[in-house]
Design a protein around this motif. Sequence first.
Motif, mmCIF file in Angstrom:
data_model
loop_
_atom_site.group_PDB
_atom_site.id
_atom_site.type_symbol
_atom_site.label_atom_id
_atom_site.label_comp_id
_atom_site.label_asym_id
_atom_site.label_seq_id
_atom_site.Cartn_x
_atom_site.Cartn_y
_atom_site.Cartn_z
ATOM 1 N N ALA A 104 0.762 -1.321 -0.053
ATOM 2 C CA ALA A 104 -0.030 0.178 0.046
ATOM 3 C C ALA A 104 0.715 1.240 0.026
ATOM 4 C CB ALA A 104 -1.053 -0.200 1.338
ATOM 5 N N GLU A 105 1.877 1.376 0.950
ATOM 6 C CA GLU A 105 2.609 2.564 1.019
ATOM 7 C C GLU A 105 3.350 2.804 -0.257
ATOM 8 O OE1 GLU A 105 6.368 4.536 3.459
ATOM 9 O OE2 GLU A 105 5.687 2.626 4.257
ATOM 10 N N ARG A 108 0.694 4.152 -2.915
ATOM 11 C CA ARG A 108 0.217 5.428 -2.636
ATOM 12 C C ARG A 108 1.523 6.256 -3.134
ATOM 13 N NH1 ARG A 108 -3.834 6.815 0.142
ATOM 14 N NH2 ARG A 108 -3.851 4.958 1.692
ATOM 15 N N HIS A 112 -0.792 5.221 -7.555
ATOM 16 C CA HIS A 112 -1.685 4.207 -8.022
ATOM 17 C C HIS A 112 -3.220 4.387 -7.170
ATOM 18 C CE1 HIS A 112 1.559 2.883 -10.129
ATOM 19 N NE2 HIS A 112 2.290 2.229 -9.169
ATOM 20 N N GLU A 113 -4.232 4.310 -7.795
ATOM 21 C CA GLU A 113 -5.520 4.394 -6.938
ATOM 22 C C GLU A 113 -5.938 2.905 -6.905
ATOM 23 O OE1 GLU A 113 -8.384 6.617 -9.329
ATOM 24 O OE2 GLU A 113 -7.306 8.601 -8.970
ATOM 25 N N LEU A 133 -6.992 2.084 -3.199
ATOM 26 C CA LEU A 133 -6.326 2.587 -2.194
ATOM 27 C C LEU A 133 -7.347 3.804 -1.458
ATOM 28 C CD1 LEU A 133 -2.757 3.342 -2.903
ATOM 29 C CD2 LEU A 133 -3.353 2.226 -0.767
ATOM 30 N N GLU A 134 -7.596 3.650 -0.176
ATOM 31 C CA GLU A 134 -8.318 4.615 0.426
ATOM 32 C C GLU A 134 -7.357 5.525 1.555
ATOM 33 O OE1 GLU A 134 -12.118 3.112 1.861
ATOM 34 O OE2 GLU A 134 -12.575 2.631 -0.088
ATOM 35 N N PRO A 138 -5.581 -0.029 2.175
ATOM 36 C CA PRO A 138 -6.125 -0.721 0.941
ATOM 37 C C PRO A 138 -7.345 -1.384 1.408
ATOM 38 C CG PRO A 138 -4.425 -1.940 2.109
ATOM 39 C CD PRO A 138 -4.249 -0.701 2.655
#
Length: 225
Positions: A104-105, A108, A112-113, A133-134, A138
Amino acid sequence: MLLLCLDSSAVASAALVTGAGEIAGSFVSPDTRSHAEVLAPAVRDLLDGHGLTGTGLDGVLVGTGPGPFTGLRAGIATARALAFAWDLPLHGLMSLEALAQDAAEHARAAGHEEFLVLTDARRKEVYWARYALEPDGPRRVGGPGVAAAERLPPLPAYGRGAGIWAERLALPVPAFAGAQPTASSLGLAALRLRARGEGPGPDTTPLYLRESDAKVPGPRKKALA
């Protein structure tokens, strides 16, 4: 809170994870074919190293796959046995959540969405899940599934499955070409989902996603008279 986390969907791994998201200790075996032999000694060594017994834990978390039959069964059976012996709550979580936690990191930072996480399913296929990604991390929006890599959508792909089949993917991420789910990251993913009120739950049913190669023989055909 102190959780014992286990995952054997790819490599055999164990970890002690605190409720604050700290990894108090961890073990990862590079061998993908000795899960049953190494997990219990790894747990013993983790607990001994912190002066703990099983009754000093608050729960057991296990990765439920997807993964190969034999390895996945070893981790889930170990977790169930330990939770029963120590009278602890048992929780299950899909193992690909651990890989998404790790990716995720990077995703981001790269802007990348959405992204994919892939592990090796053998037979020229991958186990996959799709994440968006929110702000709080994720969120799974597709999968888990099993498929040939070239059939997946053209999104950034993280994990060992992407490394193996990089030439068949639109956007493999080289920095994560060898990444596998681990118990440490599984524990952190569980905390993320818990903060959202989304689990993990008590279900530890393994996610095999395909039928076993072992088949029960059918009845013998009678010889012709």
